[in-house]
Design a protein around this motif. Structure first.
Motif, PDB file in Angstrom:
ATOM      1  N   GLU A 283       0.704  -1.878  -8.980  1.00 63.60           N
ATOM      2  CA  GLU A 283       1.211  -2.972  -8.164  1.00 63.60           C
ATOM      3  C   GLU A 283       0.649  -2.839  -6.762  1.00 63.60           C
ATOM      4  O   GLU A 283       0.743  -1.777  -6.152  1.00 63.60           O
TER       5      GLU A 283
ATOM      6  N   SER B  29       1.059  -4.592  -3.136  1.00 65.87           N
ATOM      7  CA  SER B  29       1.962  -5.518  -2.452  1.00 65.87           C
ATOM      8  C   SER B  29       1.524  -5.669  -0.997  1.00 65.87           C
ATOM      9  O   SER B  29       1.305  -4.672  -0.313  1.00 65.87           O
TER      10      SER B  29
ATOM     11  N   SER C 286       2.542  -7.475   2.667  1.00 61.73           N
ATOM     12  CA  SER C 286       3.613  -8.157   3.393  1.00 61.73           C
ATOM     13  C   SER C 286       3.034  -9.333   4.184  1.00 61.73           C
ATOM     14  O   SER C 286       2.157  -9.140   5.025  1.00 61.73           O
TER      15      SER C 286
ATOM     16  N   HIS D 289       8.045 -12.299  -2.891  1.00 59.28           N
ATOM     17  CA  HIS D 289       9.281 -11.528  -3.041  1.00 59.28           C
ATOM     18  C   HIS D 289       9.873 -11.249  -1.669  1.00 59.28           C
ATOM     19  O   HIS D 289       9.188 -10.762  -0.783  1.00 59.28           O
TER      20      HIS D 289
ATOM     21  N   ASP E 279       6.631 -10.770   0.227  1.00 60.99           N
ATOM     22  CA  ASP E 279       5.575  -9.887  -0.282  1.00 60.99           C
ATOM     23  C   ASP E 279       4.718 -10.630  -1.292  1.00 60.99           C
ATOM     24  O   ASP E 279       5.240 -11.217  -2.246  1.00 60.99           O
TER      25      ASP E 279
ATOM     26  N   ILE F 209       2.451 -10.088  -4.249  1.00 57.30           N
ATOM     27  CA  ILE F 209       2.348  -8.928  -5.149  1.00 57.30           C
ATOM     28  C   ILE F 209       1.398  -9.216  -6.308  1.00 57.30           C
ATOM     29  O   ILE F 209       1.532 -10.234  -6.992  1.00 57.30           O
TER      30      ILE F 209
END
Length: 903
Positions: free
Chosen positions: A132, A134, A136, A167, A218, A220
């Motif tokens: 993953e 991610s 920001s 997210h 986020d 992702i």
């Protein structure tokens, strides 16, 4: 990822993130540009959430036309100026789950511009079968140019790839658009078998639909790669390797698991309800071969059954009833609860005889600090470690803000587990289920991965207590022989049926870096070509492991040693860690083109940053003047220039010289004494065209001198005109344009800026390497090195190599009986400037020589010498090819007494 502002807020004209992921290693650069529209100066703060596992590698600030450059230095007790880097996980403005916040503040003059560039690196961990990445995206205001651009290059092939909806666990209302499934609006994915490019570029209107306040959330990406070989995938680049091991299709191991739940008063309400619901789900997931028990603890320890129970529909029902009736009261006896859980497991394993073929786990959940029983954290850690003896792995979950997260982290670190943190307002139940999912299927235990010690050095951790399905074991290290085409790997482990051993020779892929993902070469790490992502992965993993050993250690001298090693590595590779700090250097006037260069840097990998070793605070300028003092009186025994060899025989007051014309790329053995004193020196040649009107077709120079020292402990030294790499357990990169002295374990390396490098071994061997730099090199000139032996006392009488064979020897001169006339048949051999001939007797060889003058020490000293022609054919033992090494640290030697070929 944001600039938090006031009044007429400065306008964010651009917020862009570029990431390149190569073999799970991610380079990310964030660029944020601001404009102050107000008529007065304004304070702004740049802040970015970065993954907790990432290391920041660079930060640059442009304010108006001034540049402030971040520099990673050794951490001192007081903090650096201007950059506040909060890696503090407990403050309120701490980021989303698993992130930390980087902050920097500045003042933008009225009507002026500012830009911030932050780079960080991270090795992606495989969880539940996926990697993953991610990013920001929280610029805190709508931005005219907002973009995220991610490139993924996986040579094994991309098996699956998805982009999740944005997210945002923090601001519940804000970060959700109307369409909640699938990738965020404007996302474009292009991919083929081994490459993917993902671009997210929402317009201002699309941003406003997601969140008016610019807190998008986020972004992702989740993906996995193809896995062919059971023993894993090994990738190699320029002498570094990484081994990814993630076997599948194995039967699960039985688990013995004790769930230890905090039922103290503070768990009242939602936390306890969510935890109970999650445990009902988890109990249903247990397999028939598993064993389990449940402990609730507050100031009393409440054990459901005082032994492990096998999984049946009835036992699961009883377990659920027991959990249902747990009620929150009292304090928190963490020590007592852990001791009871470990005793249950140890008792079962001792009596069942299934120990080797099962995995013992504790899932421990709390929302507090120890308040009852043993409350001293060091004692709790020691008690737990002594009871568990490495046979029980403890997985900890901390809920909310009052938990002693450092204690939970150390409990898991020291007892082969993992730890997770659940924020106060997050759903503890779903977090607990997700965490359990990672450990629900153990496939192997007691895994050990071995490589031949003659092929691999400085590997990261190779022993692993457990391997859970969906995760991955990653090991990185250095290859002793860069030309290796197969690496022998042995994996030993236990699985549910038996003890298994996998042995195989893994083919090692092409070792050279090609073009970057984007098709353009990346800016160099140290001016010596592309940054090696596998080398950076190795240094990242090594730094992480040193950090975790440092966290676990209670022994002060050992802690200090670990600190020093980790600090040297982190400074050398520009990682911002607990051992290093970032200082802002500047301001310096902006050079044209800097903005463009920064805008591109992320997709290309890390940028070169000036390193300052040992806190040498001055910026090295483009100084190429030589502060050379010929006063360092070195012996004449040397090789310099294009390579001109000089050998001094002090006893007979004779100096002999010769030339060796090698091929570019050849590595020549200069000193070979591996068996006795443990010292080997090799030199690698580079080519250049011959000067006009010369008699040679080409010139060759030494560009790299490598020294391997085997005693008292093994150290590797690689010297080029621009930098010295010293690797003796710690890797140090010393730039040659700064003076510095480093030493350890009988080895001292002293760099005199842009002049020379002196290497002293055990006080009885000394080599001086002269650095030759040209301000404006002609086509036939190359930056190169000269190698001088200043002290050879410590070298043995068996020493060999092009220079080594003459040390501790003597020579005699006799007149040539036939006189010079015999050479008239070879008029070409007698060149202008050569004097009378003679015969030299050395080591039993009779060598015709001719008197000559030669300049050494950078042309500062002229010497008289007897010159052996024809590439010293009669002077040296054997012939040219006998002196070719197969790699820079090759210690074998075919000539000389009892020279061994192995390393």
């Amino acid at each position: 990822d944001s600039c938090l502002l006031n009044k007429t807020k400065p306008l964010m004209t651009e917020f862009s993130v570029k990431s390149t992921i190569i073999s799970r290693y991610a380079f990310t650069t964030v660029s944020c540009r601001m404009l102050n529209r107000a008529s007065e100066d304004q304070d702004i703060e740049f802040q970015m959430q970065i993954p907790a596992a990432a290391f920041i590698t660079n930060f640059t600030m442009l304010i108006g036309d001034k540049v402030y450059q971040g520099e990673i230095t050794e951490r001192e007790k007081k903090s650096g100026d201007r950059v506040k880097e909060k890696r503090n996980k407990t403050t309120e403005e701490n980021g989303e789950k698993g992130t930390e916040i980087f902050r920097a503040s500045a003042v933008i003059p009225s009507k002026d511009k500012a830009a911030f560039f932050l780079s960080y690196e991270e090795l992606l961990q495989r969880r539940l079968g996926k990697y993953e990445h991610s990013i920001s995206v929280r610029p805190q205001q709508l931005s005219g140019r907002l973009s995220v651009d991610v490139n993924i290059l996986e040579s094994a092939g991309i098996a699956s790839l998805e982009v999740l909806p944005l997210h945002n666990s923090r601001q519940r209302g804000s970060g959700r658009g109307e369409d909640d499934s699938g990738p965020p609006p404007s996302t474009v994915i292009n991919q083929n078998e081994t490459f993917a490019n993902i671009i997210f570029k929402p317009t201002v209107v699309q941003q406003a639909r997601i969140a008016q306040n610019g807190i998008l959330g986020d972004f992702i990406i989740r993906y996995d790669v193809n896995r062919e070989q059971s023993i894993g995938d090994i990738q190699v680049l320029n002498g570094y390797f990484v081994h990814y091991f993630a076997p599948k299709d194995l039967p699960p191991l039985p688990k013995n698991v004790v769930f230890v739940l905090d039922s103290s008063a503070s768990m009242v309400g939602t936390k306890l309800r969510q935890t109970k619901d999650a445990l009902f789900t988890i109990l249903h997931d247990l397999r028939p071969q598993d064993r389990f028990s449940i402990i609730g603890f507050s100031n009393r320890i409440k054990v459901w059954k005082d032994h492990l129970i096998s999984v049946t529909p009835d036992s699961i029902r009883d377990g659920k009833v027991y959990i249902h009736h747990m009620s929150p009261t009292g304090g928190t006896d963490i020590n007592g609860a852990l001791q009871r859980a470990i005793r249950l497991l140890n008792k079962y394993v001792a009596h069942s005889g299934i120990g080797d073929r099962s995995v013992s786990l504790i899932v421990f959940l709390t929302d507090g600090k120890p308040t009852v029983g043993e409350t001293h954290t060091l004692k709790i850690l020691n008690n737990t470690r002594e009871a568990a003896r490495g046979q029980v792995c403890i997985f900890t979950i901390g809920i909310g803000n009052d938990v002693d997260f450092r204690l939970l982290e150390k409990l898991s670190l020291e007892n082969c587990g993992l730890t997770r943190r659940v924020h106060e307002e997050e759903d503890a139940g779903s977090q607990l289920i997700g965490f359990y999912d990672e450990i629900r299927t153990p496939l192997l235990s007691d895994i050990r991965i071995d490589y031949p010690p003659s092929s691999v050095v400085q590997a990261t951790k190779t022993l692993f207590p457990n391997y859970f399905n969906g995760s991955e074991i990653i090991i990185a290290g250095k290859l002793v022989d860069r030309k290796l085409d197969h690496l022998h790997v042995e994996v030993t482990a236990s699985n549910s049926k038996k003890f298994i051993i996998l042995k195989t020779d893994v083919p090692v892929g092409p070792q050279k870096a090609g073009k970057d993902v984007t098709g353009s070469p990346r800016p160099g790490g140290d001016g010596e070509g592309d940054p090696n992502h596998i080398e950076r992965l190795w240094s990242y993993l090594t730094t992480k492991e040193l950090l975790s050993s440092w966290l676990q250690s209670d022994d002060e001298p050992e802690k200090e040693r670990l600190w020093q090693r980790a600090q040297a590595l982190a400074v050398s590779y520009r990682f911002l860690t607990p051992f290093t700090s970032m200082k802002l250097r500047g301001p310096v006037p902006r050079m044209d083109g800097l903005e463009e260069a920064h805008g591109m840097s992320a997709a290309m990998g890390p940028e070169p940053v000036v390193q300052s070793m040992r806190g040498a605070g001055m910026q090295p300028g483009p100084l190429l003047k030589k502060p050379y003092q010929p006063r360092i009186k070195i012996s004449k025994t040397s090789v310099d220039g294009d390579p001109h060899f000089v050998v001094d025989f002090p006893l007979s007051r004779l100096t002999v010289c010769f030339n060796i014309d090698g091929q570019p790329g050849d590595i020549l053995r200069l000193v070979s004494d591996h068996r006795d004193s443990g010292v080997t020196v090799n030199g690698e040649l580079i080519g250049a065209p011959a000067p006009p009107n010369g008699h040679k077709k080409q010139r060759t120079y030494f560009r790299t001198i490598t020294i391997l020292i085997n005693k008292p402990e093994r150290s590797y030294l690689e010297i080029t005109p621009s930098r010295v790499i010293l690797d003796g357990g710690d890797r140090l990169v010393l730039p040659c344009n700064q003076s510095v002295v480093v030493g350890s374990r009988g080895l001292e390396v002293s760099v005199s800026a842009n002049a020379n490098v002196t290497v002293t071994i055990e006080g009885s061997i000394a080599f001086v390497i002269l650095i030759h730099l040209y301000k404006k090199p002609a086509p036939f000139q190359r930056h190169h090195l000269g190698f001088y032996i200043a002290n050879s006392e410590g070298l043995s009488s068996n020493c060999h190599g092009l220079l080594g064979q003459f040390l501790n020897q003597d020579a005699r001169l006799t007149e040539d009986p036939a006189g010079p006339s015999q050479n008239l048949t070879h008029p070409l051999l007698l060149q202008a400037g050569e004097g009378p001939e003679a015969i030299l007797t050395v080591k039993g060889h009779q060598v015709p020589v001719v008197w000559k003058q030669r300049k050494i020490y950078n042309g500062e000293e002229q010497i008289d010498c007897w010159f052996a022609r024809n590439s010293a054919a009669k002077l040296i033992d054997g012939e040219y090819k006998d002196y070719l090494a197969s790699h820079p640290f090759d210690t074998g030697m075919t000539l000389g007494q009892g020279m061994s070929r192995e390393l």
